[in-house]
Design an enzyme around this catalytic site. Structure first.
Site, PDB file in Angstrom:
ATOM      1  N   ASP A   1       0.850  -1.176   0.000  1.00 36.19           N
ATOM      2  CA  ASP A   1       0.000   0.000   0.000  1.00 36.19           C
ATOM      3  C   ASP A   1       0.890   1.231   0.000  1.00 36.19           C
ATOM      4  O   ASP A   1       1.576   1.467   0.984  1.00 36.19           O
ATOM      5  CB  ASP A   1      -0.976  -0.012   1.191  1.00 36.19           C
ATOM      6  CG  ASP A   1      -0.315  -0.436   2.514  1.00 36.19           C
ATOM      7  OD1 ASP A   1       0.639  -1.218   2.522  1.00 36.19           O
ATOM      8  OD2 ASP A   1      -0.783   0.046   3.546  1.00 36.19           O
TER       9      ASP A   1
ATOM     10  N   GLU B   1      12.423   1.954   7.473  1.00 39.24           N
ATOM     11  CA  GLU B   1      11.386   1.068   6.945  1.00 39.24           C
ATOM     12  C   GLU B   1      11.629   0.721   5.474  1.00 39.24           C
ATOM     13  O   GLU B   1      11.295  -0.371   5.011  1.00 39.24           O
ATOM     14  CB  GLU B   1      10.061   1.833   7.102  1.00 39.24           C
ATOM     15  CG  GLU B   1       8.839   1.211   6.531  1.00 39.24           C
ATOM     16  CD  GLU B   1       7.732   2.252   6.359  1.00 39.24           C
ATOM     17  OE1 GLU B   1       8.042   3.449   6.156  1.00 39.24           O
ATOM     18  OE2 GLU B   1       6.566   1.855   6.438  1.00 39.24           O
TER      19      GLU B   1
HETATM   20  O1  LIG Z   1      -1.376   3.303   8.004  1.00 39.98           O
HETATM   21  C1  LIG Z   1      -1.376   2.973   6.663  1.00 39.98           C
HETATM   22  C2  LIG Z   1      -1.075   1.510   6.396  1.00 39.98           C
HETATM   23  O2  LIG Z   1       0.094   1.135   7.115  1.00 39.98           O
HETATM   24  C3  LIG Z   1       0.476  -0.213   7.105  1.00 39.98           C
HETATM   25  O3  LIG Z   1       1.198  -0.523   5.904  1.00 39.98           O
HETATM   26  C4  LIG Z   1       2.570  -0.287   5.894  1.00 39.98           C
HETATM   27  O4  LIG Z   1       3.242  -0.681   7.096  1.00 39.98           O
HETATM   28  C5  LIG Z   1       3.118  -2.063   7.464  1.00 39.98           C
HETATM   29  C6  LIG Z   1       3.927  -2.258   8.727  1.00 39.98           C
HETATM   30  O5  LIG Z   1       5.289  -2.133   8.481  1.00 39.98           O
HETATM   31  C7  LIG Z   1       3.571  -2.992   6.328  1.00 39.98           C
HETATM   32  O6  LIG Z   1       3.226  -4.309   6.654  1.00 39.98           O
HETATM   33  C8  LIG Z   1       2.908  -2.597   5.008  1.00 39.98           C
HETATM   34  O7  LIG Z   1       3.504  -3.372   3.990  1.00 39.98           O
HETATM   35  C9  LIG Z   1       3.170  -1.114   4.764  1.00 39.98           C
HETATM   36  O8  LIG Z   1       2.684  -0.730   3.516  1.00 39.98           O
HETATM   37  C10 LIG Z   1      -0.676  -1.193   7.278  1.00 39.98           C
HETATM   38  O9  LIG Z   1      -0.283  -2.514   7.062  1.00 39.98           O
HETATM   39  C11 LIG Z   1      -1.851  -0.830   6.408  1.00 39.98           C
HETATM   40  O10 LIG Z   1      -2.919  -1.702   6.616  1.00 39.98           O
HETATM   41  C12 LIG Z   1      -2.247   0.596   6.738  1.00 39.98           C
HETATM   42  O11 LIG Z   1      -3.410   0.946   6.052  1.00 39.98           O
END
Ligand SMILES: OC[C@H]1O[C@H](O[C@H]2O[C@H](CO)[C@@H](O)[C@H](O)[C@H]2O)[C@H](O)[C@@H](O)[C@@H]1O
Length: 576
Positions: free
Chosen positions: A323, A525
């Site tokens: 995302d 990240e």
């Molecule tokens: O808050 C927005 C989105 O954040 C997350 O996605 C991002 O961080 C995660 C944790 O590191 C990772 O798994 C993911 O690949 C990233 O894009 C979350 O997982 C989303 O659901 C959320 O909407």
């Protein structure tokens, strides 16, 4: 809009049933209102919508709601800053206060046998600093959460957790795989097993592993890597009990990804029917953690059903872990054309094939022959489906496949070559991660050459895509999980060229992580693969540090490839 097939590029229309919705909690809904008022009050600068849905209550919900409604507002819905700050202080505990610091039981500053192949003292010292970060990222859910769950959006979990870091204050599903890979290099087997126990608990409670352990993540999962976590831990520790405990949960998870809305049938050009899986969230409203942002995007759409579908696509993209990315857009310059529910993604189906093969191996270990037999069949069927639907001989890559808008799980699509997405994404090379593909020398050679000329390999690692879109899962960002899967796959193959390429990519990645760490004092990240030492950017939140999967991948790479005593680390050391 790249090479998205024309026939597939119609906007969402029609009034068909777009799938289930899992309701959220009254607290989450209320916190979305608080989030909206906070934005109106404080303004856009430094605003993170997630902060507000991570708050916990000090008093019960109805008392808090009453006080919230009594706040004097102006016409735009804002409150005076002092009034709002006072209200927040009186009624809420800070975000993250309910996930308390917990000393990992198996952490020692320098574990016996830690990274034996790392000989360079400078690299060793840094690796020990990265190893020590597990302490910063270790938490347990506070007892207040199980005592009064309705006061929290954090979900109770039985064991301690490792969080990604910064705004990501809760456990995440697919991040946990690379956290575990790092914990194994750090010899922290207890901590690794506790993470798996928590994820099994989520399957027992919800039927699938949630995106993350928050009430607003219950409507979707994330890339399914639990089987890989269990199998890797088993291979290091020989813990049979863990396998026995995990198997029933994995069967349930397999069912989740292979039924209902996640399942799609495709008939290939030889008339054979295949079943593959897609991401599909059970939600059609703004994501609570990004509600204010989602509403702004949706305001460009005209009617309620278009908006609902757009919200479903947003949540489904979050389920993919990518995302956001142009990978999921019909028109790469229009964010509202996200259409992941009309895509069969290569990597998801590889993760499920791996799940099937891991289940076979684990069922063999516990002597469950019936499961061995049935999952061998499932794996064979999915392998055939992957070969027929995704593999593109000319490109030497596996390509995502576009299906018709609004496809239900009962219908059968006819495969068309023109529905493959020819754009280069790192995910087109993820199949090489699994032994079924990396043990095939012909495939490895084709894929290695194709990868070499794809344009994805930058000075500091593998780019996510070739499109510079300002989305975080696009160029020029490189993400630890993608580096790891491609490097591990190439490295496992029998080809010397592929092995050297794996080592070269791993070194670029280690160098960039090292230099960024020395410059900023943190692990990040994501990174910018165009320039060694640069961190990544773009997307809907500011770049985060911590960082679970980046730490895990650096430790896993150093464990695998080591670092010679006389080899310099740093950006000048990159072999270009
Ligand atoms: O808050 C927005 C989105 O954040 C997350 O996605 C991002 O961080 C995660 C944790 O590191 C990772 O798994 C993911 O690949 C990233 O894009 C979350 O997982 C989303 O659901 C959320 O909407």
């Amino acid at each position: 809009s790249g090479t998205v097939p024309k026939a597939m590029s119609k906007p969402a229309t029609g009034n068909f049933d777009r799938g289930p919705v899992i309701p959220t909690t009254p607290l989450v809904t209320f916190l979305e209102h608080v989030q909206e008022t906070a934005l109106a009050t404080f303004g856009q600068k430094d605003f993170d919508p997630k902060l507000y849905v991570d708050l916990s209550l000090k008093s019960n919900l109805s008392t808090t709601v009453t006080a919230f409604h009594k706040l004097p507002r102006n016409a735009t819905g804002s409150v005076s800053i002092p009034d709002f700050k006072e209200f927040m202080h009186e009624y809420f505990d800070g975000a993250g206060n309910d996930l308390v610091y917990a000393e990992p039981p198996d952490f020692v500053p320098e574990p016996d046998g830690f990274l034996p192949k790392v000989k360079n003292p400078q690299v060793r010292a840094w690796a020990l600093e990265v190893h020590a970060l597990w302490k910063n990222l270790s938490r347990r859910v506070s007892c207040s959460v199980s005592e009064r769950p309705e006061f929290h959006t954090l979900l109770p979990l039985p064991g301690p957790v490792v969080i990604p870091g910064s705004r990501f204050r809760e456990v995440y599903y697919w991040d946990s795989y690379w956290v575990i890979r790092g914990l194994l290099a750090s010899k922290m087997y207890k901590t690794a097993k506790a993470i798996v126990t928590n994820l099994i608990y989520l399957i027992d409670t919800y039927g699938y592993v949630l995106n993350g352990a928050r009430a607003y993540y219950t409507n979707r999962s994330q890339p399914p890597l639990l089987s890989a976590m269990v199998y890797d831990i088993y291979n290091r520790t020989g813990d049979l009990d863990l396998v026995k405990k995990a198997l029933p949960a994995l069967l349930k998870e397999h069912q989740f990804w292979n039924s209902g809305i996640h399942k799609v049938n495709v008939q290939d050009n030889r008339g054979r029917n295949h079943t593959l899986s897609r991401y599909y969230a059970m939600w059609n409203k703004p994501r609570p953690e990004s509600s204010t942002t989602d509403k702004v995007h949706a305001s460009k759409l005209l009617n309620a059903s278009e908006k609902e579908q757009f919200y479903r696509e947003l949540a489904s993209v979050a389920e993919s872990g990518w995302d956001f990315s142009t990978r999921w857009m019909r028109n790469t310059s229009d964010f509202t054309t996200l259409a992941i529910t009309s895509i069969l993604p290569v990597d998801l189906n590889i993760f499920i094939l791996k799940m099937e093969l891991d289940i076979v191996s684990m069922a063999q270990i516990v002597g469950d022959n019936k499961t061995v037999e049935s999952f061998l069949k499932s794996a064979q069927a999915r392998k055939e489906a992957i070969d027929s639907v995704f593999w593109n001989e000319e490109n030497g890559q596996w390509l995502d496949y576009w299906i018709s808008n609004g496809t239900g799980s009962q219908e059968c699509q006819r495969w068309k070559a023109s529905n493959q997405n020819n754009n280069a994404f790192a995910s087109n090379f993820v199949p090489i991660w699994i032994d079924l593909f990396n043990s095939d020398t012909c495939i490895v050679e084709k894929v290695r050459k194709s990868f070499q000329s794809s344009g994805l390999l930058g000075a500091a690692g593998i780019a996510t895509s070739l499109t510079r879109s300002e989305e975080q899962w696009d160029f020029p960002n490189g993400w630890a999980p993608l580096q790891h899967m491609i490097v591990e796959g190439l490295g496992k193959s029998g080809s010397q060229e592929a092995k050297s390429m794996a080592q070269d990519i791993a070194m670029r990645w280690i160098n960039t992580n090292y230099v960024a760490y020395k410059e900023t004092g943190a692990m990040h990240e994501k990174y910018n693969v165009e320039k060694c030492g640069d961190i990544g950017g773009g997307g809907e939140y500011i770049p985060q540090t911590g960082f679970g999967w980046s730490n895990g991948v650096v430790l896993a790479f150093l464990e695998e490839f080591g670092w010679p005593a006389d080899l310099k680390i740093g950006c000048n050391g990159v072999l270009l």
